[in-house]
Design an enzyme around this catalytic site. Structure first.
Site, short mmCIF file in Angstrom:
data_model
loop_
_atom_site.label_atom_id
_atom_site.label_comp_id
_atom_site.label_asym_id
_atom_site.label_seq_id
_atom_site.Cartn_x
_atom_site.Cartn_y
_atom_site.Cartn_z
N TYR A 1 5.94 6.48 31.66
CA TYR A 1 4.79 7.26 32.14
C TYR A 1 4.72 7.26 33.66
O TYR A 1 4.31 8.24 34.27
CB TYR A 1 3.48 6.67 31.60
CG TYR A 1 3.01 7.27 30.30
CD1 TYR A 1 3.82 7.24 29.17
CD2 TYR A 1 1.74 7.84 30.21
CE1 TYR A 1 3.36 7.78 27.98
CE2 TYR A 1 1.29 8.37 29.02
CZ TYR A 1 2.11 8.33 27.90
OH TYR A 1 1.65 8.86 26.73
N LYS B 1 12.81 -0.95 21.45
CA LYS B 1 14.01 -0.24 21.02
C LYS B 1 15.20 -0.92 21.70
O LYS B 1 15.99 -0.30 22.41
CB LYS B 1 13.88 1.25 21.41
CG LYS B 1 14.99 2.15 20.90
CD LYS B 1 14.94 2.40 19.40
CE LYS B 1 16.15 3.19 18.95
NZ LYS B 1 16.25 3.30 17.48
N ASP C 1 11.37 2.73 15.64
CA ASP C 1 11.55 3.68 14.53
C ASP C 1 11.16 3.04 13.20
O ASP C 1 10.48 3.61 12.36
CB ASP C 1 12.97 4.26 14.50
CG ASP C 1 14.07 3.21 14.61
OD1 ASP C 1 13.77 2.03 14.90
OD2 ASP C 1 15.25 3.56 14.41
N ASP D 1 1.60 4.91 22.71
CA ASP D 1 0.91 6.21 22.61
C ASP D 1 1.13 6.80 21.23
O ASP D 1 0.20 7.23 20.55
CB ASP D 1 1.46 7.15 23.69
CG ASP D 1 0.83 8.53 23.63
OD1 ASP D 1 -0.40 8.61 23.49
OD2 ASP D 1 1.58 9.53 23.70
N ASP E 1 -1.60 6.67 17.63
CA ASP E 1 -2.09 7.86 16.90
C ASP E 1 -1.75 7.75 15.41
O ASP E 1 -2.56 8.07 14.55
CB ASP E 1 -1.44 9.14 17.45
CG ASP E 1 -2.30 9.83 18.50
OD1 ASP E 1 -3.09 9.14 19.17
OD2 ASP E 1 -2.18 11.06 18.66
C1 IPM Z 1 -3.81 8.75 25.07
C2 IPM Z 1 -3.49 10.16 25.48
C3 IPM Z 1 -3.02 10.13 26.93
C4 IPM Z 1 -1.74 9.31 26.98
C5 IPM Z 1 -2.81 11.51 27.57
C6 IPM Z 1 -4.07 12.35 27.48
C7 IPM Z 1 -2.37 11.40 28.99
O1 IPM Z 1 -2.57 10.73 24.63
O2 IPM Z 1 -4.67 8.12 25.69
O3 IPM Z 1 -3.19 8.27 24.10
O4 IPM Z 1 -0.66 9.82 26.71
O5 IPM Z 1 -1.84 8.12 27.27
MG MG Z 2 -2.10 9.52 22.94
#
Ligand code: IPM
Ligand code: MG
Length: 356
Positions: free
Chosen positions: A135, A190, A222, A246, A250
């Protein structure tokens, strides 16, 4: 205590409003100051993270953050896109430790796309390193390829990197968090391919020796993605780098079927923190009163606990949310037959009523 309130874009302002109502109902000694961030700030001042916002956030004990982003800004130069605001705040405030719990509320087991028995009682804590990795690694950019089969072609490149110290401090965070839970940490990398990950694994193992009470295991990313849908309850604390975190956070959030329920905290070494829901700005439903405010309300609870030292107020919020769920109120994202459909404001009001 001072809290910077940054509502942002999309559903951000609606959900922040409900969280503020809940905090005000608790009658705490907190001073709130609001500022623009993301697309909303860009509209006003031409930058997603104006200096005044950075200063306010940096000088506060905590930041309560809504969400940023809208497809309508996709054409802007990267430095001006709403997402840069959250990345800039993380970097400016040194918020290296991101806590993303994925908890399955008993009332909401049906909301998951996985079988109820796989996620019933699920309680995973993802700890994502938040200020390093690909990042922020330099160099990054666009150029013409100088080698490989496509010399001269347009090329995009980013740099994945971690230093020993960055890995050490996030590992200490993870082991300490595990000491308050079931004393297991899974470090995800990884290292079969990436040098950055090999250093990550080596340092994780070294720091782990300082915590003989914690069982540490390592998993490739993975495989971790696969295990999360195969047998998610195997995990307790999962620690990983910025990009893998990240993606996996999710995935883990959605296992619970209700990303609209999940809070998050991003902390620096002084326990100054930024608190935001795990979901995004959802521009498609913005302004319609459909958004679930509970993730933001629960983020406010995390803020009270981690940055403001107000544990009993944090618990009061969490218990109020649980009672509201038990009473059957549901926003559209978690609604099912036999429960009562409500909007953003009604949900916020119900939590306030429980607190009173
Ligand atoms: C998160 C989001 C952010 C990230 C984006 C909005 C920059 O996806 O907080 O997970 O990738 O960290
Ligand atoms: Mg995110």
């Amino acid at each position: 205590m001072k809290v910077a309130v940054l509502p942002g874009d999309g559903i951000g302002p609606e959900i922040i409003k409900e969280a503020l109502k809940v905090l005000v109902a608790l009658d705490l000694k907190i001073e709130f100051e609001q500022a623009e961030v993301g697309g909303a700030a860009y509209e006003l001042s031409g930058h997603p993270l104006p200096e005044a916002t950075t200063r306010l956030a940096g000088g506060a004990d905590a930041v309560l953050f809504g969400a940023v982003g809208d497809w309508k800004y996709d054409h802007l130069a990267r430095a001006l896109r709403p997402e840069q605001a959250i990345l800039g705040l993380r970097k400016h405030m040194g918020l290296f430790a991101n806590f993303r719990p994925a908890i399955c509320y008993p009332e909401l087991t049906h909301a998951s796309s996985l079988k109820p028995e796989l996620i019933n009682g699920l309680d995973i804590l993802i700890i994502r390193e938040l200020t390093g990795d690909i990042y922020f690694g330099q160099p990054k950019g666009r150029r013409k390829a100088v080698d490989g089969p496509f010399i001269g072609d347009d090329e995009g490149f980013d740099t994945m990197r971690y230093t020993r110290s960055e890995i050490e401090r996030i590992m200490h965070t993870a082991f300490k968090a595990a000491q308050k839970r079931s004393k297991r940490v899974t470090s995800v990398d990884k290292s079969n391919v990436l040098e950055t990950s090999q250093l990550w694994r080596d340092v994780a193992t070294q720091v782990g020796k300082e915590y003989p009470d914690i069982a540490l295991d390592h998993m490739y990313v993975d495989n971790a993605a696969m295990q999360l849908v195969k047998e998610p309850k195997k995990f307790d604390v999962l620690v990983t780098g910025n990009m893998f975190g990240d993606i996996l956070s999710d995935e883990a959030a959605m296992l619970t079927g209700s990303i609209g329920m999940l809070p998050s905290a991003s902390l620096n070494s002084k326990n100054q923190g930024l608190y935001e829901p795990s979901h995004g700005s959802a521009p498609d439903i913005a302004g319609k009163g459909l958004a679930n405010p509970l993730a933001t309300i629960l983020s406010a609870a995390m803020m009270l606990r981690f940055s403001l030292n107000m544990e009993s107020a944090a618990l009061a919020i969490e218990q109020a949310v649980q009672r509201v769920l038990a009473s059957g109120l549901r926003t559209p994202d978690i609604h099912s037959s036999g429960t009562q459909l409500v909007g953003t404001v009604e949900m916020g009001n119900a939590v306030v009523a429980e607190i009173r």
